[in-house]
Design an enzyme around this catalytic site. Structure first.
Site, PDB file in Angstrom:
ATOM      1  N   GLU A  92       0.840  -1.192   0.000  1.00 20.80           N
ATOM      2  CA  GLU A  92       0.000   0.000   0.000  1.00 20.80           C
ATOM      3  C   GLU A  92       0.883   1.253   0.000  1.00 20.80           C
ATOM      4  OE1 GLU A  92      -3.592   1.790   2.885  1.00 20.80           O
ATOM      5  OE2 GLU A  92      -2.277   0.171   3.594  1.00 20.80           O
ATOM      6  N   LYS A 138      -9.411   3.290  -2.271  1.00 13.46           N
ATOM      7  CA  LYS A 138      -9.778   2.667  -1.000  1.00 13.46           C
ATOM      8  C   LYS A 138     -11.089   3.257  -0.470  1.00 13.46           C
ATOM      9  CE  LYS A 138      -7.479   1.329   3.355  1.00 13.46           C
ATOM     10  NZ  LYS A 138      -6.220   1.489   4.129  1.00 13.46           N
ATOM     11  N   CYS A 153      -5.649  -3.088   2.163  1.00 10.91           N
ATOM     12  CA  CYS A 153      -5.462  -3.151   3.611  1.00 10.91           C
ATOM     13  C   CYS A 153      -6.766  -3.340   4.398  1.00 10.91           C
ATOM     14  CB  CYS A 153      -4.694  -1.907   4.058  1.00 10.91           C
ATOM     15  SG  CYS A 153      -3.862  -2.096   5.662  1.00 10.91           S
TER      16      CYS A 153
END
Length: 277
Positions: free
Chosen positions: A42, A113, A146
């Site tokens: 990430e 995200k 994540c």
């Protein structure tokens, strides 16, 4: 067989040039070693622990940035697919925590995200599009970033979309755990793989950044939920997998992981938690 390689790196906060070189070298080494899919951490282009919004803005790049084109060039040397996280400057001027999937043809997809962790909410705008499943030369690849892995609604959605491999760029902050236990995020990845019958490749980062220590929990998991590979001394995890196995959702002759679903009973998934109603 498909060779999946996760390269566990230590990006430097705000040092775009150094991070560019590190990511390109990692891709080149993985492709030279026969990788068909390369997963990077990430925010590998920028580092993670920003102290103010201006730092995130200064580190952000558009999806048209030459760096992503350079990733694609390295991928093309071996007909590989690369999934990596980057700090994205959107066309709307906002900054996003994003991941790109690239191959020899260029950028195939960008995922922003949707579920931001802790102080990420101070620097990034959450994405408002569901994660994609991309048909590639090696198979169908889904992307999460994540914290998103911890939402079973997303992993199930990707499985229903046909994902055979879930690529997850991560930065997992180090947390306490009992001796001998795997990181909790790895356990979540194992469960997601098992209940959805798909492969999962989580690529974590390493080192420490502004006092934050990282788990270094890079892990590749098979469709039955078992760990195939973890990071080695050189910061990589590698596994040869048969992605076709992820197309078979049968658990027994009478049980099917997706076919046994009863969506008519799941309407409450979109409801607010009981304590907030």
């Amino acid at each position: 067989m498909t060779r999946v390689v996760c390269r566990q790196l230590a990006p430097q906060i705000g040092d775009l040039a150094a991070n560019r070189d590190t990511s390109l070298q990692a891709i080149a080494e993985a492709v030279e070693g026969g990788a068909d899919v390369v997963v990077l951490p990430e925010l590998v282009t920028s580092g993670y622990v920003f102290e103010r919004a201006e730092e995130a803005v200064a580190a952000a790049i558009p999806r048209t940035d030459p760096l992503l084109a350079a990733w694609a060039e390295e991928a093309a040397r071996g007909g590989a697919v690369v999934v990596g996280g980057f700090c994205e400057r959107g066309e709307d001027g906002a900054v996003y925590n994003s991941a790109a999937l690239v191959d020899g043809s260029g950028v195939r997809a960008v995922h922003r995200k949707t579920h931001l962790w802790d102080r990420e909410k101070l620097w990034f705008r959450p994405g408002d599009e569901p994660p994609p499943v991309v048909e590639t030369a090696v198979g169908r690849i889904g992307m999460l970033i994540c914290y998103e892995l911890e939402f079973p609604e997303l992993t199930r959605q990707l499985a229903l979309g046909g994902a055979e491999l879930l690529a997850v760029p991560t930065n997992w902050p180090l947390v306490e755990r009992p001796p001998g236990e795997r990181p909790p995020e790895v356990l979540i990845g194992m469960a997601a793989a098992r209940v959805n019958r798909m492969f999962v490749a989580c690529c974590d980062r390493t080192g420490a950044e502004r006092g934050q220590e990282w788990t270094g929990g890079t892990t590749i998991i098979d469709e039955a939920g078992w760990v195939l590979a973890t990071q080695t001394e050189v910061g990589a995890a590698s596994a040869d997998v048969d992605l076709a196995r992820a197309r078979d959702k049968r658990l027994t002759d009478l049980c099917d992981a997706l076919g046994d679903r009863r969506p008519e009973l799941y309407g409450g998934l979109a409801a607010a938690p009981a304590e907030t109603r």
